[in-house]
Design an enzyme around this catalytic site. Structure first.
Site, PDB file in Angstrom:
ATOM      1  N   GLU A 208       0.847  -1.194   0.000  1.00 50.04           N
ATOM      2  CA  GLU A 208       0.000   0.000   0.000  1.00 50.04           C
ATOM      3  C   GLU A 208       0.882   1.242   0.000  1.00 50.04           C
ATOM      4  O   GLU A 208       2.107   1.158   0.195  1.00 50.04           O
ATOM      5  CB  GLU A 208      -0.919   0.014   1.223  1.00 50.04           C
ATOM      6  CG  GLU A 208      -0.164   0.047   2.539  1.00 50.04           C
ATOM      7  CD  GLU A 208      -1.045  -0.133   3.759  1.00 50.04           C
ATOM      8  OE1 GLU A 208      -0.592   0.260   4.844  1.00 50.04           O
ATOM      9  OE2 GLU A 208      -2.164  -0.654   3.634  1.00 50.04           O
TER      10      GLU A 208
ATOM     11  N   HIS B 265      -4.334   2.566   7.454  1.00 50.11           N
ATOM     12  CA  HIS B 265      -3.254   2.219   8.372  1.00 50.11           C
ATOM     13  C   HIS B 265      -2.414   3.428   8.754  1.00 50.11           C
ATOM     14  O   HIS B 265      -2.344   4.413   8.025  1.00 50.11           O
ATOM     15  CB  HIS B 265      -2.337   1.166   7.724  1.00 50.11           C
ATOM     16  CG  HIS B 265      -3.002  -0.164   7.559  1.00 50.11           C
ATOM     17  ND1 HIS B 265      -2.695  -1.005   6.523  1.00 50.11           N
ATOM     18  CD2 HIS B 265      -3.960  -0.777   8.279  1.00 50.11           C
ATOM     19  CE1 HIS B 265      -3.436  -2.101   6.624  1.00 50.11           C
ATOM     20  NE2 HIS B 265      -4.211  -1.987   7.683  1.00 50.11           N
TER      21      HIS B 265
ATOM     22  N   LEU C 257       8.569  -2.372  -8.672  1.00 51.54           N
ATOM     23  CA  LEU C 257       8.343  -3.814  -8.702  1.00 51.54           C
ATOM     24  C   LEU C 257       8.328  -4.348 -10.131  1.00 51.54           C
ATOM     25  O   LEU C 257       8.867  -5.425 -10.411  1.00 51.54           O
ATOM     26  CB  LEU C 257       7.031  -4.149  -7.973  1.00 51.54           C
ATOM     27  CG  LEU C 257       7.101  -4.054  -6.438  1.00 51.54           C
ATOM     28  CD1 LEU C 257       5.719  -3.955  -5.826  1.00 51.54           C
ATOM     29  CD2 LEU C 257       7.845  -5.276  -5.871  1.00 51.54           C
TER      30      LEU C 257
ATOM     31  N   ALA D 235      11.719  -4.628 -11.482  1.00 43.69           N
ATOM     32  CA  ALA D 235      12.479  -5.736 -10.893  1.00 43.69           C
ATOM     33  C   ALA D 235      12.043  -7.089 -11.447  1.00 43.69           C
ATOM     34  O   ALA D 235      12.669  -8.110 -11.131  1.00 43.69           O
ATOM     35  CB  ALA D 235      12.304  -5.717  -9.380  1.00 43.69           C
ATOM     36  N   GLY D 236      10.958  -7.107 -12.218  1.00 42.30           N
ATOM     37  CA  GLY D 236      10.509  -8.359 -12.822  1.00 42.30           C
ATOM     38  C   GLY D 236       9.287  -8.968 -12.193  1.00 42.30           C
ATOM     39  O   GLY D 236       8.891 -10.092 -12.546  1.00 42.30           O
ATOM     40  N   ALA D 237       8.657  -8.279 -11.252  1.00 40.02           N
ATOM     41  CA  ALA D 237       7.438  -8.791 -10.631  1.00 40.02           C
ATOM     42  C   ALA D 237       6.245  -8.573 -11.561  1.00 40.02           C
ATOM     43  O   ALA D 237       6.233  -7.643 -12.373  1.00 40.02           O
ATOM     44  CB  ALA D 237       7.204  -8.104  -9.296  1.00 40.02           C
TER      45      ALA D 237
ATOM     46  N   VAL E 235       2.762  -7.185 -11.803  1.00 39.56           N
ATOM     47  CA  VAL E 235       1.998  -6.228 -10.996  1.00 39.56           C
ATOM     48  C   VAL E 235       0.778  -5.756 -11.785  1.00 39.56           C
ATOM     49  O   VAL E 235       0.916  -4.973 -12.729  1.00 39.56           O
ATOM     50  CB  VAL E 235       2.861  -5.005 -10.602  1.00 39.56           C
ATOM     51  CG1 VAL E 235       2.089  -4.111  -9.621  1.00 39.56           C
ATOM     52  CG2 VAL E 235       4.174  -5.444  -9.981  1.00 39.56           C
ATOM     53  N   PRO E 236      -0.422  -6.210 -11.431  1.00 37.28           N
ATOM     54  CA  PRO E 236      -1.616  -5.705 -12.108  1.00 37.28           C
ATOM     55  C   PRO E 236      -1.835  -4.238 -11.755  1.00 37.28           C
ATOM     56  O   PRO E 236      -1.325  -3.736 -10.745  1.00 37.28           O
ATOM     57  CB  PRO E 236      -2.734  -6.592 -11.565  1.00 37.28           C
ATOM     58  CG  PRO E 236      -2.236  -7.091 -10.252  1.00 37.28           C
ATOM     59  CD  PRO E 236      -0.745  -7.201 -10.394  1.00 37.28           C
TER      60      PRO E 236
END
Length: 610
Positions: A231, A273, A293, A296-298, A300-301
């Site tokens: 988040e 939070h 992200l 870095a290759g993640a 991510v939708p």
């Protein structure tokens, strides 16, 4: 495999009601996977020495509550994990004690709002000692098929829907407790479920970070991919991106970042939070995290709504390359169901339970108590008084206005008879001895018997018998009483007589006969009996007990209720005497020697023992 928590995890919960609730949820998971109870002890000083009833399915376990962590660990050396359910002012100190203990290796804290300086100290302490500190503000940790810490996973049916009874292939990391449950469900619906899920907590400074757990998942051969839900706020996600992109990783990383809506909102606005707010120059923004992200290759939708599709995509890829095999579907009927509570089974009509007691006077199952069907507040609103409630609870019907006026007067004139009578004197003795009100009044109540107040019931009973069996034969009634009972209850007084009448009796008789239209045959009969008895002896008058007993039977009160009027009325007086003595700070009472006849032998020498 699982990370952090497994089948060998044994837990102490530190805290009150919330901790007990968590233990009950954890026991449900223990039942689902058929493991021994994970919670071994509670620590909560206000309830030390108690035992909490925790059901594992239908098996009842009594778990002890200790005053200190040390006591809990001494009696339960198998404990290796602590869950903290205390307020923010006490949580940090409790966590320090846990981390200092040689037994405990993992501390997970549910508490929100722990000061950042305390969280930092706890994190440093955990790292130095080679232990784990999860939280603050963590809903818990779930290891599918092995262990549940806290209420993570939700209700029992959700545990089954998320396939948490067996391990899958996806790890889950979240800041949000609620989203951890949602993410586990998505992994079950679009993949084959999870290995472990960790809610690290949403406070500004968590005790652990995403990278710590990502490394654990990387070293767990059963975890093939990790779903990370972050988040806006902080830099934990950017740090995770840096870790993931540093070299080729075995695990795949799927990430969803909440808070892109903040791009159109004022900078610095905080979300749910404590740590969910953007810093200066966009530091910690959702967009920054997403970009880091992805670079870095993640996977991510764009939004959380796209997470299902991303999980499904990775799952299909893992299947295609042979990294995992499809899990065989388990028939839900083969999974254990929580035993239903008796109340639930009764509602379904599947069982008959014999009632333990039966009541016909009151019911408190609604919004307020109902007396013989009448709501208490409505009785007040419509002008009824305590005398009417008394009649409802003792005689199961509302009295007429005339009847309620009589009841009120009976209670009023019987409320007290001074400090010298045994009941009041007993209560006064208790008060002067420093005894609390209920105990002192109880001491006075024990004095009520045949010689003090006990004549009300028997007077009503036997005068009613006379009206029925000897309606026109007073001498016959008196003869029967002499042969079968003895003196007539309700007749006679130590100091009152025809010449010195009891004003209470005079008042009640006058009020009933001259100010009401009620028919009082038993009172009339008792007055006729008085004419005969006083002709023999001046003090054999109808006394107040007899008068009250006759009137109440004429009002149709059951015989077994009659002494209750004396008990109720005199309780008012005894409470008054207790208050009076305490107000005066009265001293302890000791009888004076001159009030005692010491009818004992004169002082003499004790002989040698033979």
């Amino acid at each position: 495999m699982s990370i952090i928590a497994n089948k060998d995890t044994r837990v102490v919960i530190i805290g009150g009601v919330a901790g007990v609730n968590a233990a009950k949820r954890m026991a449900q998971f223990d039942f689902l996977i058929n493991r021994p109870l994970s919670v071994q002890a509670f620590v909560y000083p206000p309830e030390k020495g108690q035992q909490k009833e925790i059901y594992r399915g239908g098996e009842l376990n009594n778990i002890s509550v200790y005053a200190t962590l040390q006591e809990a660990l001494e009696e339960n050396p198998q404990i290796n994990t602590a869950l903290i359910y205390l307020g923010a002012s006490r949580a940090a100190q409790s966590a320090r004690e846990c981390l200092e203990s040689k037994n405990i290796q993992l501390v997970s804290m549910i508490t929100e709002g722990v000061p950042e300086k305390d969280a930092k100290k706890l994190r440093a302490m955990a790292i130095k000692s080679g232990k784990m500190f999860n939280g603050p503000s963590s809903i818990g940790i779930m290891s599918a098929g092995e262990c549940r810490l806290g209420v993570i996973g939700g209700e029992y049916k959700n545990l089954k829907l998320c396939n948490l009874y067996r391990a899958g292939s996806f790890g889950v990391l979240t800041k949000s407790g609620g989203l951890s449950n949602e993410t586990m469900w998505l992994c079950a619906q679009n993949g084959n479920g999870i290995t472990s899920a960790v809610a690290i907590g949403g406070d500004s400074y968590p005790g652990t970070d995403f990278v710590t757990y990502l490394e654990m998942f990387e070293n767990d051969p059963e975890t093939k991919a990790v779903v990370m839900v972050g988040e806006v706020g902080g830099t934990l996600e950017e740090e995770a991106a840096e870790w993931f992109g540093a070299k080729k990783r075995r695990i795949r990383l799927i990430a969803a970042i909440g808070g892109t809506c903040q791009e159109v909102l004022p900078q610095g606005m905080k979300f749910g939070h404590a740590g969910a707010k953007e810093g200066k120059k966009g530091l910690g923004s959702a967009r920054s995290k997403i970009n880091s992200l992805r670079e870095a290759g993640a996977l991510v939708p764009d939004t959380f709504g796209g997470l299902s599709k991303a999980i499904k995509q990775v799952y299909q890829e893992l299947l295609a390359e042979g990294s995992i095999k499809p899990e065989a579907e388990i028939d839900d009927a083969l999974l254990p169901e929580l035993p239903l509570k008796v109340q639930e089974i009764m509602k379904q009509g599947d069982v008959i339970v014999e009632p333990l007691i039966r009541t016909t006077i009151s019911d408190d199952r609604g919004e307020e108590p109902r007396y013989v069907g009448y709501a208490a507040s409505e009785l007040c609103e419509k002008g009824y008084g305590i005398e009417d409630v008394l009649a409802l609870l003792w005689n199961k019907k509302l009295p007429s206005r005339e009847e309620s006026e009589i009841i009120k007067r009976i209670v009023m004139i019987s409320a007290d008879h001074g400090p010298a009578v045994s009941g009041a004197f007993g209560a006064i003795l208790g008060a002067c001895a420093g005894i609390d009100m209920p105990q002192a009044v109880s001491a006075g109540m024990t004095m009520i018997g045949p010689r003090f107040g006990g004549a009300v019931t028997n007077a009503g009973k036997y005068f009613a018998y006379g009206v029925k069996e000897f309606p026109n034969d007073i001498p016959g009634f008196l003869s029967w009483m002499k042969q079968n009972v003895g003196p007539v209850p309700g007749i006679g007084h130590r100091v009152k007589s025809l010449k010195n009448p009891d004003k209470r009796v005079k008042y009640l008789v006058d009020y009933v006969k001259n100010h009401t239209s009620l028919h009082m045959p038993i009172l009339d009969y008792a007055l006729e009996v008085e004419k005969v008895t006083t002709s023999k002896k001046d003090n054999l008058i109808l006394n107040v007990d007899g008068t009250i007993g006759c009137i109440l039977v004429d009002l149709d009160f059951p015989e077994q209720s009659l002494n209750g009027f004396f008990v109720l009325a005199r309780t008012i007086g005894m409470i008054g005497h207790w208050i009076d003595q305490n107000t005066q700070n009265a001293r302890l009472i000791r009888l004076y020697d001159y009030l005692i006849n010491y009818a004992v032998k004169d002082e003499r020498e004790v002989p040698e023992k033979k």
